[in-house]
Design a protein around this motif. Structure first.
Motif, PDB file in Angstrom:
ATOM      1  N   ALA A  24     -88.893 -66.641 -37.805  1.00 14.35           N
ATOM      2  CA  ALA A  24     -90.096 -67.159 -38.457  1.00 14.35           C
ATOM      3  C   ALA A  24     -89.759 -68.016 -39.668  1.00 14.35           C
ATOM      4  N   ALA A  25     -88.761 -67.586 -40.435  1.00 14.16           N
ATOM      5  CA  ALA A  25     -88.434 -68.289 -41.684  1.00 14.16           C
ATOM      6  C   ALA A  25     -87.655 -69.570 -41.458  1.00 14.16           C
ATOM      7  N   ASP A  26     -86.870 -69.600 -40.396  1.00 13.52           N
ATOM      8  CA  ASP A  26     -85.971 -70.738 -40.169  1.00 13.52           C
ATOM      9  C   ASP A  26     -86.502 -71.656 -39.081  1.00 13.52           C
ATOM     10  N   GLY A  27     -87.615 -72.287 -39.375  1.00 16.28           N
ATOM     11  CA  GLY A  27     -88.181 -73.275 -38.469  1.00 16.28           C
ATOM     12  C   GLY A  27     -89.048 -72.727 -37.365  1.00 16.28           C
ATOM     13  N   GLY A  28     -89.453 -71.467 -37.476  1.00 18.76           N
ATOM     14  CA  GLY A  28     -90.283 -70.867 -36.440  1.00 18.76           C
ATOM     15  C   GLY A  28     -91.660 -71.503 -36.344  1.00 18.76           C
ATOM     16  N   ASP A  29     -92.258 -71.445 -35.138  1.00 23.39           N
ATOM     17  CA  ASP A  29     -93.602 -71.984 -34.961  1.00 23.39           C
ATOM     18  C   ASP A  29     -94.630 -70.870 -35.193  1.00 23.39           C
ATOM     19  N   PRO A  30     -95.922 -71.170 -35.098  1.00 19.00           N
ATOM     20  CA  PRO A  30     -96.939 -70.147 -35.395  1.00 19.00           C
ATOM     21  C   PRO A  30     -96.819 -68.872 -34.564  1.00 19.00           C
ATOM     22  N   THR A  31     -96.373 -68.983 -33.302  1.00 17.63           N
ATOM     23  CA  THR A  31     -96.237 -67.754 -32.513  1.00 17.63           C
ATOM     24  C   THR A  31     -95.059 -66.914 -33.007  1.00 17.63           C
ATOM     25  N   ASP A  32     -93.996 -67.544 -33.471  1.00 14.38           N
ATOM     26  CA  ASP A  32     -92.872 -66.813 -34.067  1.00 14.38           C
ATOM     27  C   ASP A  32     -93.323 -66.084 -35.331  1.00 14.38           C
ATOM     28  N   ILE A  33     -94.108 -66.787 -36.141  1.00 16.71           N
ATOM     29  CA  ILE A  33     -94.608 -66.190 -37.385  1.00 16.71           C
ATOM     30  C   ILE A  33     -95.539 -65.024 -37.065  1.00 16.71           C
ATOM     31  N   ALA A  34     -96.368 -65.185 -36.039  1.00 12.54           N
ATOM     32  CA  ALA A  34     -97.298 -64.121 -35.644  1.00 12.54           C
ATOM     33  C   ALA A  34     -96.545 -62.876 -35.192  1.00 12.54           C
ATOM     34  N   ARG A  35     -95.489 -63.067 -34.410  1.00  7.05           N
ATOM     35  CA  ARG A  35     -94.694 -61.921 -33.957  1.00  7.05           C
ATOM     36  C   ARG A  35     -94.058 -61.199 -35.145  1.00  7.05           C
ATOM     37  N   ALA A  36     -93.495 -61.967 -36.060  1.00  6.04           N
ATOM     38  CA  ALA A  36     -92.822 -61.366 -37.217  1.00  6.04           C
ATOM     39  C   ALA A  36     -93.810 -60.604 -38.091  1.00  6.04           C
ATOM     40  N   ALA A  37     -94.973 -61.192 -38.345  1.00  2.00           N
ATOM     41  CA  ALA A  37     -95.973 -60.534 -39.184  1.00  2.00           C
ATOM     42  C   ALA A  37     -96.537 -59.295 -38.501  1.00  2.00           C
ATOM     43  N   THR A  38     -96.698 -59.351 -37.183  1.00  2.00           N
ATOM     44  CA  THR A  38     -97.191 -58.192 -36.440  1.00  2.00           C
ATOM     45  C   THR A  38     -96.206 -57.037 -36.528  1.00  2.00           C
TER      46      THR A  38
END
Length: 343
Positions: free
Chosen positions: A163-177
């Protein structure tokens, strides 16, 4: 004459922003000092209670505390990645969001400090192999490695890095979940439920006080995570192309994580005989209610159903009943011993 507080105005900072309100609560409520708490309350009463417990009761506490200290250590390491993620172009630029993320980083470090001090001064007989930091050649505590929590924390590091290293919104969503719903919202809060049950039979005064401060901090972190996820969901529902798939990503990660969480619940209860009467079924039901509140009430997810979620938990429960946790603990005890010896 000093201006009254209702006349104080901010410029760039939106003081009506939810993230600012969370930050301000951290400033007001999150300033407790772990070392001062140790000195004020003292270890003596907790040591006396601890030494009065039989080995099975100590083992149940050790299984709970092991995943808390490794969990807090993991989230403290990943907090820097959250600070980077929330300042990415995928979010509306928000200094308030970044301000709260900085407070979260401090609080997670303090939680790690509290459990480290407590374990070392009260429960050390159950953790003879603990000193090696995971950044200095160490591993997670063998009990953490044996249960689903250990896998969940390792997965967390990967998701947060993506998520932090160029992730897209779905990567960020997975990490936050994984972090805010799974680790903080279900695993930790389920742990507080277990702690409260165990305290009835083994009242560890200092530990309980530390948990009270930590759970208050974590409440803010969970709210923050849900706000972040809502931002992503809103953009998906508005039809913004890059955000399509966010809800499915949240749901898929939540279903994956419930397996780890259910396994951990079994590990700290039924697999050790539950001598302090936590009650595995009640613990799982508690986790299910917490998950439902966050995913279906707060986020209003359409991607899955409560029935599907409970089936994933039931499948994990069946798998857990066949697990040989003691063998895994013994395996990692040997690995830890070798690392301590420098082999």
């Amino acid at each position: 004459m000093d201006a009254s507080t209702d006349q104080i105005k901010a410029g760039r900072i939106d003081t009506d922003n939810t993230y600012y309100e969370l930050y301000q609560k951290s400033v007001e409520l999150g300033t407790w000092d772990a070392e001062k708490l140790m000195h004020k309350v003292g270890f003596e009463e907790d040591r006396e209670v601890w030494n009065s417990l039989d080995d099975n009761e100590k083992e149940q506490w050790a299984r709970l505390i092991s995943y808390f200290i490794d969990g807090e250590h993991a989230v403290a390491q990943d907090a820097r990645r959250i600070m980077k993620t929330v300042s990415s172009p995928w979010f509306d630029r928000s200094i308030e969001k970044e301000m709260f993320a900085s407070a979260l980083a401090l609080e997670e470090a303090k939680h790690t400090q509290f459990f480290d001090l407590y374990l070392t001064n009260v429960m050390v007989d159950k953790f003879p192999q603990y000193e090696l930091d995971t950044r200095r050649g160490g591993i997670q505590i063998p009990r953490t490695e044996a249960c689903g929590a250990g896998e969940m924390f390792e997965r967390q590091g990967t998701l947060q890095a993506q998520a932090a290293d160029g992730g897209d919104p779905t990567d960020i969503a997975r990490a936050a979940t994984n972090y805010h719903i799974g680790v903080e919202g279900i695993l930790a809060r389920g742990g507080y439920f277990a702690k409260n049950r165990m305290m009835q039979e083994a009242p560890l005064k200092l530990l309980n006080k530390g948990f009270q401060f930590i759970s208050t901090d974590e409440g803010r972190h969970i709210t923050f995570g849900l706000e972040v996820l809502n931002e992503l969901i809103e953009k998906e529902r508005d039809g913004v192309p890059a955000y399509q798939g966010v809800e499915n990503a949240i749901w898929e990660q939540a279903v994956e994580d419930i397996g780890y969480i259910t396994d951990t619940a079994y590990f700290i209860t039924e697999s050790v005989g539950d001598p302090l009467d936590v009650d595995f079924d009640e613990l799982v039901n508690r986790g299910a209610r917490l998950a439902g509140d966050m995913m279906f009430d707060t986020l209003d997810l359409d991607a899955g159903s409560a029935t599907e979620f409970m089936q994933a938990a039931a499948d994990a429960m069946e798998d857990a009943q066949g697990s040989d946790y003691e063998a895994v603990i013994e395996k990692y005890d040997h690995i830890y011993s070798a690392k301590m010896a420098g082999d």
